[in-house]
Design a protein around this motif. Structure first.
Motif, PDB file in Angstrom:
ATOM      1  N   LEU A 150       0.827  -1.205   0.000  1.00 46.86           N
ATOM      2  CA  LEU A 150       0.000   0.000   0.000  1.00 46.86           C
ATOM      3  C   LEU A 150       0.862   1.256   0.000  1.00 46.86           C
ATOM      4  O   LEU A 150       0.589   2.213  -0.719  1.00 46.86           O
ATOM      5  CB  LEU A 150      -0.936  -0.012   1.203  1.00 46.86           C
ATOM      6  CG  LEU A 150      -1.997   1.075   1.289  1.00 46.86           C
ATOM      7  CD1 LEU A 150      -2.925   1.027   0.093  1.00 46.86           C
ATOM      8  CD2 LEU A 150      -2.791   0.923   2.565  1.00 46.86           C
ATOM      9  N   ALA A 153      -8.166  -4.144   6.532  1.00 47.85           N
ATOM     10  CA  ALA A 153      -8.376  -4.989   5.357  1.00 47.85           C
ATOM     11  C   ALA A 153      -8.072  -6.451   5.653  1.00 47.85           C
ATOM     12  O   ALA A 153      -8.811  -7.341   5.226  1.00 47.85           O
ATOM     13  CB  ALA A 153      -7.513  -4.490   4.201  1.00 47.85           C
ATOM     14  N   SER A 197     -11.788  -8.011  -2.811  1.00 48.54           N
ATOM     15  CA  SER A 197     -10.601  -7.353  -2.250  1.00 48.54           C
ATOM     16  C   SER A 197     -10.634  -5.857  -2.511  1.00 48.54           C
ATOM     17  O   SER A 197     -10.214  -5.062  -1.670  1.00 48.54           O
ATOM     18  CB  SER A 197      -9.325  -7.973  -2.814  1.00 48.54           C
ATOM     19  OG  SER A 197      -9.166  -7.660  -4.178  1.00 48.54           O
ATOM     20  N   TRP A 198     -11.142  -5.463  -3.661  1.00 47.78           N
ATOM     21  CA  TRP A 198     -11.271  -4.035  -3.960  1.00 47.78           C
ATOM     22  C   TRP A 198     -12.240  -3.369  -2.986  1.00 47.78           C
ATOM     23  O   TRP A 198     -11.974  -2.282  -2.473  1.00 47.78           O
ATOM     24  CB  TRP A 198     -11.732  -3.829  -5.396  1.00 47.78           C
ATOM     25  CG  TRP A 198     -11.927  -2.398  -5.720  1.00 47.78           C
ATOM     26  CD1 TRP A 198     -10.961  -1.486  -6.021  1.00 47.78           C
ATOM     27  CD2 TRP A 198     -13.169  -1.700  -5.754  1.00 47.78           C
ATOM     28  NE1 TRP A 198     -11.530  -0.256  -6.236  1.00 47.78           N
ATOM     29  CE2 TRP A 198     -12.889  -0.360  -6.078  1.00 47.78           C
ATOM     30  CE3 TRP A 198     -14.489  -2.074  -5.536  1.00 47.78           C
ATOM     31  CZ2 TRP A 198     -13.877   0.598  -6.189  1.00 47.78           C
ATOM     32  CZ3 TRP A 198     -15.470  -1.120  -5.653  1.00 47.78           C
ATOM     33  CH2 TRP A 198     -15.163   0.196  -5.980  1.00 47.78           C
ATOM     34  N   LEU A 233     -10.561  -3.046   0.506  1.00 50.46           N
ATOM     35  CA  LEU A 233      -9.565  -1.969   0.522  1.00 50.46           C
ATOM     36  C   LEU A 233     -10.208  -0.596   0.442  1.00 50.46           C
ATOM     37  O   LEU A 233      -9.824   0.331   1.154  1.00 50.46           O
ATOM     38  CB  LEU A 233      -8.569  -2.142  -0.625  1.00 50.46           C
ATOM     39  CG  LEU A 233      -7.462  -3.123  -0.367  1.00 50.46           C
ATOM     40  CD1 LEU A 233      -6.704  -3.414  -1.641  1.00 50.46           C
ATOM     41  CD2 LEU A 233      -6.524  -2.569   0.673  1.00 50.46           C
ATOM     42  N   TYR A 234     -11.186  -0.465  -0.439  1.00 51.07           N
ATOM     43  CA  TYR A 234     -11.858   0.821  -0.589  1.00 51.07           C
ATOM     44  C   TYR A 234     -12.514   1.249   0.721  1.00 51.07           C
ATOM     45  O   TYR A 234     -12.362   2.389   1.167  1.00 51.07           O
ATOM     46  CB  TYR A 234     -12.892   0.746  -1.713  1.00 51.07           C
ATOM     47  CG  TYR A 234     -13.651   2.025  -1.904  1.00 51.07           C
ATOM     48  CD1 TYR A 234     -13.088   3.075  -2.612  1.00 51.07           C
ATOM     49  CD2 TYR A 234     -14.925   2.192  -1.374  1.00 51.07           C
ATOM     50  CE1 TYR A 234     -13.779   4.264  -2.783  1.00 51.07           C
ATOM     51  CE2 TYR A 234     -15.619   3.365  -1.541  1.00 51.07           C
ATOM     52  CZ  TYR A 234     -15.051   4.397  -2.249  1.00 51.07           C
ATOM     53  OH  TYR A 234     -15.740   5.567  -2.409  1.00 51.07           O
ATOM     54  N   ILE A 271      -9.780   2.045   3.518  1.00 48.63           N
ATOM     55  CA  ILE A 271      -9.132   3.339   3.288  1.00 48.63           C
ATOM     56  C   ILE A 271     -10.102   4.470   3.564  1.00 48.63           C
ATOM     57  O   ILE A 271      -9.744   5.465   4.211  1.00 48.63           O
ATOM     58  CB  ILE A 271      -8.582   3.410   1.849  1.00 48.63           C
ATOM     59  CG1 ILE A 271      -7.412   2.452   1.689  1.00 48.63           C
ATOM     60  CG2 ILE A 271      -8.158   4.825   1.491  1.00 48.63           C
ATOM     61  CD1 ILE A 271      -6.966   2.261   0.268  1.00 48.63           C
ATOM     62  N   ILE A 322      -9.000   7.406  -3.817  1.00 45.84           N
ATOM     63  CA  ILE A 322      -9.309   6.157  -3.107  1.00 45.84           C
ATOM     64  C   ILE A 322      -9.622   5.051  -4.105  1.00 45.84           C
ATOM     65  O   ILE A 322      -9.173   3.912  -3.946  1.00 45.84           O
ATOM     66  CB  ILE A 322     -10.480   6.354  -2.124  1.00 45.84           C
ATOM     67  CG1 ILE A 322     -10.135   7.404  -1.077  1.00 45.84           C
ATOM     68  CG2 ILE A 322     -10.838   5.052  -1.441  1.00 45.84           C
ATOM     69  CD1 ILE A 322     -11.277   7.770  -0.174  1.00 45.84           C
ATOM     70  N   SER A 366      -7.145   1.834  -4.278  1.00 48.60           N
ATOM     71  CA  SER A 366      -7.682   0.499  -3.992  1.00 48.60           C
ATOM     72  C   SER A 366      -7.666  -0.380  -5.242  1.00 48.60           C
ATOM     73  O   SER A 366      -7.441  -1.589  -5.148  1.00 48.60           O
ATOM     74  CB  SER A 366      -9.079   0.598  -3.402  1.00 48.60           C
ATOM     75  OG  SER A 366      -9.941   1.282  -4.279  1.00 48.60           O
ATOM     76  N   SER A 375      -5.488  -3.896  -5.132  1.00 50.40           N
ATOM     77  CA  SER A 375      -6.210  -5.162  -5.318  1.00 50.40           C
ATOM     78  C   SER A 375      -5.802  -5.836  -6.626  1.00 50.40           C
ATOM     79  O   SER A 375      -5.724  -7.065  -6.691  1.00 50.40           O
ATOM     80  CB  SER A 375      -7.715  -4.929  -5.261  1.00 50.40           C
ATOM     81  OG  SER A 375      -8.113  -3.997  -6.236  1.00 50.40           O
TER      82      SER A 375
END
Length: 186
Positions: A59, A93, A126-127, A130-131, A134, A152, A156, A160
Motif C-alpha cells: 500500500l 483490510a 478485495s477491492w 480496501l476501498y 481506506i 481512493i 484500492s 487489489s
C-alpha cells in the motif's frame, strides 16, 4: 509508535484466541509441552504480522506510485503519517478479508463458477475491502493523510489488482509444479 505497539499486542491476543479455538475444536492436538504451544502461538502471531506487513508495504509503494503518476493525489504530513495510514488500512483490510474470501469462495463453489469468474469475484471483494478500509481511516481522521477526488478508487484498484496478479502467478506456478510432478511419476 504507541499505535504500532497496541496493534502488535492485539495481534498477539488474537493469536492466543485462535490457538485456543483450534485446540477447543480439536483441529490441533495437545502439544508435547508448553514450549511447543507457545511456539505455535508465536507462529500464528508472526503469520498475522507478515500478512499485515506485506499489505502495508504494498500500500505504501502504491501510494508513492500513484503520487508519481497522477501528481499528488495523496498528500501526507510526514513519512510516519503515511506509514501509519498504510498500517491502519492494512489491519482493517486483513481483518475483513477472510470473511469476504469465505463468502466469495463459498458462492463460487455453490454456483460452480468458472475459475476466471472466481478470480473476478475475489478481485471485486478485495477491492471493496480496501476501498472501505481506506475510506474508514480517512473518515475518522486518525492520520494526517488526505486523498483527492478519485484517489481512493485509484489506490484500492491498483493494490487489489497487484494482489490478484500475485495470486494468479502463484496458482499457475503451483499448477505447473503439480503437472510436472504427475508427468515424472507416470
Amino acid at each position: 509508535m504507541f499505535s504500532i505497539t497496541i496493534i502488535l499486542f492485539l495481534l498477539l491476543i488474537l493469536s492466543v484466541i485462535a490457538y485456543s479455538l483450534l485446540r477447543k475444536k480439536q483441529i490441533i492436538g495437545d502439544p508435547p509441552n508448553r514450549l511447543a504451544g507457545c511456539l505455535f502461538i508465536f507462529l500464528l502471531f508472526f503469520s498475522l504480522c507478515f500478512a499485515i506487513a506485506v499489505q502495508c508495504i504494498l500500500l505504501y509503494i502504491v501510494v508513492l506510485g500513484v503520487n508519481f503518476l497522477f501528481e499528488d493525489y495523496i498528500t501526507y504530513e510526514s513519512f510516519f503519517s503515511l506509514i501509519s495510514f498504510s498500517l491502519f488500512a492494512s489491519v482493517i483490510a486483513v481483518f475483513w478479508s477472510p470473511f469476504l474470501l469465505f463468502i466469495g469462495k463459498g458462492l463460487a463453489y455453490l454456483l460452480k463458477l468458472p475459475s476466471w469468474l472466481t478470480y473476478a469475484l475475489e478481485w471485486v471483494s478485495s477491492w471493496i475491502v480496501l476501498y472501505l478500509s481506506i475510506n474508514y481511516i480517512l473518515h475518522i481522521n486518525l492520520v494526517n493523510v488526505s486523498i483527492g477526488d478519485y484517489g481512493i478508487l485509484i489506490l484500492s484498484f491498483f493494490v487489489s489488482f497487484i494482489f490478484i496478479e500475485i495470486d494468479l502467478v502463484y496458482s499457475r506456478m503451483k499448477q505447473r509444479k503439480q503437472s510436472l510432478n504427475t508427468q515424472k511419476s507416470s
